[in-house]
Design an enzyme around this catalytic site. Structure first.
Site, PDB file in Angstrom:
ATOM      1  N   LYS A   4     -18.046  32.378  35.308  1.00  0.00           N
ATOM      2  CA  LYS A   4     -18.503  31.847  34.130  1.00  0.00           C
ATOM      3  C   LYS A   4     -19.925  31.892  33.925  1.00  0.00           C
ATOM      4  CE  LYS A   4     -18.092  29.613  30.126  1.00  0.00           C
ATOM      5  NZ  LYS A   4     -17.502  28.332  30.020  1.00  0.00           N
ATOM      6  N   PRO A  16     -16.709  17.489  29.682  1.00  0.00           N
ATOM      7  CA  PRO A  16     -18.037  18.348  29.350  1.00  0.00           C
ATOM      8  C   PRO A  16     -18.850  18.451  30.917  1.00  0.00           C
ATOM      9  CG  PRO A  16     -17.956  16.483  27.784  1.00  0.00           C
ATOM     10  CD  PRO A  16     -16.960  16.138  28.765  1.00  0.00           C
TER      11      PRO A  16
END
Length: 315
Positions: A216, A111
């Site tokens: 991104k 994460p």
């Protein structure tokens, strides 16, 4: 460490002409029908892949790699996630180091920036155990600085690093239809394209290391900015007496149509805080103002999955 997007670690738009489509697949809507060469040929050509982080994005990638005949190893602190992967033909590793030692290509899907650094550069991490010539793909949503830190440590060991950010969401991951945004040496990317084919639909090489994360972040800003504006606009329309479902149908036939508008009630809204915080950090490093992001961060604090579902239930 938790997997990226899950356990303890629509309409699909046509790819742009500059997207490099990967071989051996036929796309049908949001599903992917493999057309792989014979198993013997596959084994000669395919490298061994190790995947760290079996969350909402990692588990589908591991499953699709194994289904394509790629020898795939996995590691996750969540034993239940590992068991689900093993059921689909993935080989479990007892540690990150054991996985790295037997893998030619390592996909890191954890994460946070700190998780990536711990997994890659820690004493029991990927880099101390990986073979010279291995390739590490940082698939987590992190900053370019984190990718460069991993790459500096990897270079001392003869290991290549790419940042390979995933876009498309959970449904694309499950369908093998990820749009991958990559930064780093293009020759290294070309060498691992066969190991990307089973779980991606398009791969864009955007430039040097860190460029995938820039791509991104740009994607994320467009997405969350659209979502915040769409919810606000539909709430206004509702307050003025027009049903949001009717408004959406009308707007989708006009110039404001987007995948975000078309599929917003299917989205989990999980990562807006992290995504927008990363954008703010990257902008600060570049001394670049993002006035809209501050507004979007505040707006998204007042948008939930239930809010969106309620909008579309109104007549």
């Amino acid at each position: 460490m938790r997997a990226c997007g899950a356990a303890s670690w629509g309409r699909r738009s046509r790819p742009r002409p500059d997207a490099r489509r990967l071989p051996h697949a036929v796309d049908k809507g949001m599903t992917k029908e493999p057309m792989w060469p014979p198993v013997g040929e596959r084994r000669r050509r395919m490298k061994t892949v190790g995947l760290i982080g079996l969350g909402a994005m990692g588990l589908p990638a591991a499953r699709l790699l194994a289904a394509a005949g790629v020898r795939t190893h996995c590691y996750d602190a969540d034993h239940a996630a590992v068991e689900r992967a093993v059921e689909r033909g993935v080989h479990p590793a007892s540690s990150v180091a054991q996985l790295a030692a037997v893998s030619d290509v390592v996909l890191v899907m954890v994460p946070t920036d700190q998780d990536v650094l711990d997994v890659c550069t820690g004493q029991d991490g990927v880099l101390p155990a990986a073979r010279a010539g291995a390739v590490v793909l940082v698939c987590s949503s992190v900053t370019p600085a984190t990718c460069r830190e991993v790459a500096r440590a990897a270079a001392q060991r003869g290991i290549d690093v790419l940042d390979a950010a995933l876009t498309g969401g959970v449904r694309a991951a499950e369908a093998g239809a990820i749009n991958l945004l990559v930064g780093g040496d293009e020759h290294v990317l070309d060498a691992v394209r066969p190991e990307l084919a089973p779980w991606t639909a398009t791969v864009h090489h955007l430039g040097p290391l860190g460029s995938g994360q820039v791509g991104k972040t740009v994607n994320n800003l467009c997405h969350w900015g659209q979502l915040a504006a769409i919810v606000e606009a539909l709430r206004l329309g509702d307050a003025l007496g027009v049903a949001p479902a009717k408004l959406r149908a009308a707007v989708l036939d006009g110039p404001a149509a987007s995948r975000t508008l078309a599929e917003m009630e299917l989205m989990r809204l999980t990562w807006h805080r992290k995504d927008l915080a990363n954008a703010a950090r990257m902008a600060a490093e570049a001394d670049h103002a993002l006035p809209v992001v501050a507004t979007v961060r505040e707006a998204m604090e007042h948008v939930t999955v239930e809010d969106i579902a309620t909008l579309y239930r109104r007549e």
